[in-house]
Scaffold this motif. Structure first.
Motif, PDB file in Angstrom:
ATOM      1  N   ASN A 159       0.817  -1.213   0.000  1.00 22.73           N
ATOM      2  CA  ASN A 159       0.000   0.000   0.000  1.00 22.73           C
ATOM      3  C   ASN A 159       0.854   1.268   0.000  1.00 22.73           C
ATOM      4  N   HIS A 160       2.025   1.198   0.603  1.00 19.59           N
ATOM      5  CA  HIS A 160       2.930   2.354   0.619  1.00 19.59           C
ATOM      6  C   HIS A 160       3.794   2.426  -0.640  1.00 19.59           C
ATOM      7  N   GLY A 161       3.775   1.373  -1.439  1.00 19.14           N
ATOM      8  CA  GLY A 161       4.637   1.330  -2.614  1.00 19.14           C
ATOM      9  C   GLY A 161       6.085   1.039  -2.279  1.00 19.14           C
ATOM     10  N   TYR A 162       6.310   0.320  -1.167  1.00 12.69           N
ATOM     11  CA  TYR A 162       7.664   0.013  -0.712  1.00 12.69           C
ATOM     12  C   TYR A 162       8.086  -1.390  -1.138  1.00 12.69           C
ATOM     13  N   ASN A 163       9.356  -1.514  -1.456  1.00 16.12           N
ATOM     14  CA  ASN A 163       9.962  -2.830  -1.678  1.00 16.12           C
ATOM     15  C   ASN A 163      10.761  -3.229  -0.451  1.00 16.12           C
ATOM     16  N   ALA A 164      11.052  -4.507  -0.326  1.00 17.47           N
ATOM     17  CA  ALA A 164      11.823  -5.001   0.808  1.00 17.47           C
ATOM     18  C   ALA A 164      12.540  -6.277   0.407  1.00 17.47           C
ATOM     19  N   VAL A 165      13.490  -6.664   1.244  1.00 14.38           N
ATOM     20  CA  VAL A 165      14.256  -7.899   1.049  1.00 14.38           C
ATOM     21  C   VAL A 165      13.782  -8.920   2.082  1.00 14.38           C
ATOM     22  N   ASN A 166      13.534 -10.139   1.635  1.00 16.42           N
ATOM     23  CA  ASN A 166      13.090 -11.200   2.533  1.00 16.42           C
ATOM     24  C   ASN A 166      14.104 -12.341   2.461  1.00 16.42           C
ATOM     25  N   PHE A 167      14.889 -12.494   3.532  1.00 16.55           N
ATOM     26  CA  PHE A 167      15.891 -13.561   3.581  1.00 16.55           C
ATOM     27  C   PHE A 167      15.209 -14.861   4.014  1.00 16.55           C
ATOM     28  N   ILE A 168      15.224 -15.842   3.120  1.00 18.53           N
ATOM     29  CA  ILE A 168      14.416 -17.052   3.254  1.00 18.53           C
ATOM     30  C   ILE A 168      15.257 -18.263   3.658  1.00 18.53           C
ATOM     31  N   ILE A 169      14.750 -19.028   4.641  1.00 18.78           N
ATOM     32  CA  ILE A 169      15.300 -20.367   4.918  1.00 18.78           C
ATOM     33  C   ILE A 169      14.568 -21.300   3.967  1.00 18.78           C
ATOM     34  N   THR A 170      15.199 -21.665   2.883  1.00 23.27           N
ATOM     35  CA  THR A 170      14.469 -22.275   1.775  1.00 23.27           C
ATOM     36  C   THR A 170      13.867 -23.644   2.100  1.00 23.27           C
ATOM     37  N   SER A 171      14.490 -24.394   2.997  1.00 22.84           N
ATOM     38  CA  SER A 171      13.954 -25.728   3.330  1.00 22.84           C
ATOM     39  C   SER A 171      12.655 -25.646   4.123  1.00 22.84           C
ATOM     40  N   LEU A 172      12.318 -24.460   4.654  1.00 23.36           N
ATOM     41  CA  LEU A 172      11.134 -24.321   5.494  1.00 23.36           C
ATOM     42  C   LEU A 172       9.921 -23.752   4.752  1.00 23.36           C
ATOM     43  N   ILE A 173      10.095 -23.442   3.480  1.00 23.19           N
ATOM     44  CA  ILE A 173       8.960 -22.982   2.682  1.00 23.19           C
ATOM     45  C   ILE A 173       8.049 -24.180   2.415  1.00 23.19           C
ATOM     46  N   THR A 174       6.764 -23.985   2.657  1.00 30.68           N
ATOM     47  CA  THR A 174       5.834 -25.117   2.633  1.00 30.68           C
ATOM     48  C   THR A 174       5.164 -25.298   1.277  1.00 30.68           C
ATOM     49  N   GLU A 175       4.715 -26.508   1.055  1.00 30.46           N
ATOM     50  CA  GLU A 175       3.997 -26.841  -0.170  1.00 30.46           C
ATOM     51  C   GLU A 175       2.582 -26.280  -0.145  1.00 30.46           C
ATOM     52  N   LYS A 176       1.920 -26.408   1.003  1.00 34.35           N
ATOM     53  CA  LYS A 176       0.515 -26.027   1.106  1.00 34.35           C
ATOM     54  C   LYS A 176       0.357 -24.702   1.826  1.00 34.35           C
ATOM     55  N   ASN A 177      -0.535 -23.878   1.301  1.00 34.76           N
ATOM     56  CA  ASN A 177      -0.866 -22.615   1.946  1.00 34.76           C
ATOM     57  C   ASN A 177      -2.061 -22.826   2.869  1.00 34.76           C
ATOM     58  N   ILE A 178      -1.867 -22.654   4.165  1.00 38.08           N
ATOM     59  CA  ILE A 178      -2.950 -22.832   5.124  1.00 38.08           C
ATOM     60  C   ILE A 178      -3.260 -21.510   5.814  1.00 38.08           C
ATOM     61  N   LEU A 179      -4.361 -21.483   6.547  1.00 37.08           N
ATOM     62  CA  LEU A 179      -4.737 -20.262   7.241  1.00 37.08           C
ATOM     63  C   LEU A 179      -3.702 -19.887   8.291  1.00 37.08           C
ATOM     64  N   TYR A 180      -3.538 -18.590   8.479  1.00 38.90           N
ATOM     65  CA  TYR A 180      -2.619 -18.119   9.510  1.00 38.90           C
ATOM     66  C   TYR A 180      -3.150 -18.486  10.890  1.00 38.90           C
ATOM     67  N   ASN A 181      -2.272 -18.994  11.727  1.00 38.67           N
ATOM     68  CA  ASN A 181      -2.637 -19.379  13.084  1.00 38.67           C
ATOM     69  C   ASN A 181      -1.545 -18.892  14.034  1.00 38.67           C
ATOM     70  N   PRO A 182      -1.813 -17.868  14.844  1.00 40.25           N
ATOM     71  CA  PRO A 182      -0.779 -17.315  15.731  1.00 40.25           C
ATOM     72  C   PRO A 182      -0.278 -18.294  16.786  1.00 40.25           C
ATOM     73  N   LEU A 183      -0.989 -19.401  16.967  1.00 40.32           N
ATOM     74  CA  LEU A 183      -0.548 -20.407  17.936  1.00 40.32           C
ATOM     75  C   LEU A 183       0.590 -21.258  17.385  1.00 40.32           C
ATOM     76  N   ASP A 184       0.740 -21.237  16.052  1.00 40.02           N
ATOM     77  CA  ASP A 184       1.763 -22.067  15.403  1.00 40.02           C
ATOM     78  C   ASP A 184       2.960 -21.239  14.960  1.00 40.02           C
ATOM     79  N   HIS A 185       4.078 -21.930  14.784  1.00 37.68           N
ATOM     80  CA  HIS A 185       5.315 -21.329  14.275  1.00 37.68           C
ATOM     81  C   HIS A 185       5.324 -21.579  12.770  1.00 37.68           C
ATOM     82  N   GLN A 186       4.699 -20.696  12.005  1.00 37.16           N
ATOM     83  CA  GLN A 186       4.443 -20.950  10.592  1.00 37.16           C
ATOM     84  C   GLN A 186       5.406 -20.210   9.671  1.00 37.16           C
ATOM     85  N   TYR A 187       5.780 -20.908   8.598  1.00 38.24           N
ATOM     86  CA  TYR A 187       6.566 -20.285   7.538  1.00 38.24           C
ATOM     87  C   TYR A 187       5.698 -20.153   6.293  1.00 38.24           C
TER      88      TYR A 187
END
Length: 308
Positions: A159-187
């Motif tokens: 919304n601000h028109g800003y770019n950013a850098v996201n340093f990724i731990i590539t082995s932790l990127i998941t296959e399935k997109n699930i709902l956000y749950n603050p109780l879990d440690h989600q990637y």
């Protein structure tokens, strides 16, 4: 009879319109709990995603930067969604979490005070003395690839028109997109990475070496050099367009720097506080960590030091 059939039809249709989406949401909500982790089968390099190409002309500015503030975040979570694991035993929010309310306030401050948020390409040109950037310039970075960054920080940045850098731990990127749950440690999922590629440049935070031994020493420092090199190379290959690296926990040594040169990684970022200057070692760029105990005046102070 005809009237009865029509009323039944309308009732059934209304029921389906109202309750089908609710059932779908409930189904996904249930699935979001205790879902076995499955790593993404597709790599980002196969997704035909280009790095952010923004490279503006700043020739009209009157003042230019001698140094740039590189901001470092990890997790962005709304205050009302903070859970027990987001707090220390003494009751303070853990260092790697900044509330969404704080983040919005900080991004609004950048906008209101006319800061220039650089793309990674622009920042690289500054570091290589190929481009002058405005005196009030910043680079925004995130570490680890948490799902909450895509859930909460991404819309604010877009919304601000800003770019950013996201340093990724590539082995932790998941296959399935699930709902956000603050109780879990989600990637994040591979789909989330694709959808947010208009804002984020995805860079290297190792493939699976974001770990420490029991003595607190990181894999990056204590593991055999060839294995460290293979892990960083695997992440670089998975990402495809990666040119930058951030060492997990900020731990690295001369062997790490040699590996980065061998793998043709152009820039590397530390967690050491300081400001980025073109005269610095480009593989040891300092960053200013932003923490939950910072008030807006602290955020302002950090930025002001780069323009003094």
């Amino acid at each position: 009879m005809k009237k009865y059939i029509i009323s039944n039809f309308l009732f059934t249709l209304s029921f389906l319109i109202i309750f089908t989406p609710l059932c779908y949401i409930l189904y996904n909500y249930i699935l979001s709990f205790d879902v076995p982790f499955v790593a993404a089968k597709e790599s980002l390099s196969n997704a035909n995603i280009s790095s952010i190409s923004i490279n503006r002309n700043f020739s009209d500015f009157e003042e230019y930067a001698d140094k740039v503030t590189v901001l470092m975040y990890h997790q962005i979570i709304p205050e009302n969604q903070l859970k027990k694991h987001h707090f220390t035993e003494s009751g303070d929010i853990i260092d790697e979490v900044v509330t969404l309310e704080q983040f919005i306030e900080q991004m609004n401050y950048l906008k209101d005070e006319n800061f220039t948020v650089l793309s990674l390409k622009e920042f690289e040109s500054f570091m290589n003395n190929q481009k002058k950037v405005p005196a009030k310039s910043v680079l925004i970075t995130f570490d680890d690839g948490y799902k909450n960054i895509f859930e909460f920080a991404y819309p604010i940045l877009r919304n601000h028109g800003y770019n950013a850098v996201n340093f990724i731990i590539t082995s932790l990127i998941t296959e399935k997109n699930i709902l956000y749950n603050p109780l879990d440690h989600q990637y994040a999922s591979i789909e989330e990475l694709k959808e947010a590629a208009d804002v984020f440049d995805y860079e290297n935070h190792t493939h699976s070496f974001h770990k420490v031994y029991d003595n607190g020493e990181s894999y990056l420092v204590l593991y055999e050099v060839e294995k460290v090199k293979a892990d960083i190379a695997k992440a670089k290959e998975w990402l495809g367009n990666s040119i930058a690296f951030a060492a997990p926990y900020g731990n690295y040594n001369t062997n790490t720097l040699d590996i980065l040169r061998e793998l043709d990684i152009k820039m590397a970022f530390t967690i050491k506080p300081g400001y980025a200057e073109s005269s610095q070692h480009i593989l040891e760029i300092p960053r200013q960590g932003i923490y939950p105990f910072y008030a807006l005046k602290d955020f302002k102070y950090i930025l002001e030091q780069s323009t003094n």
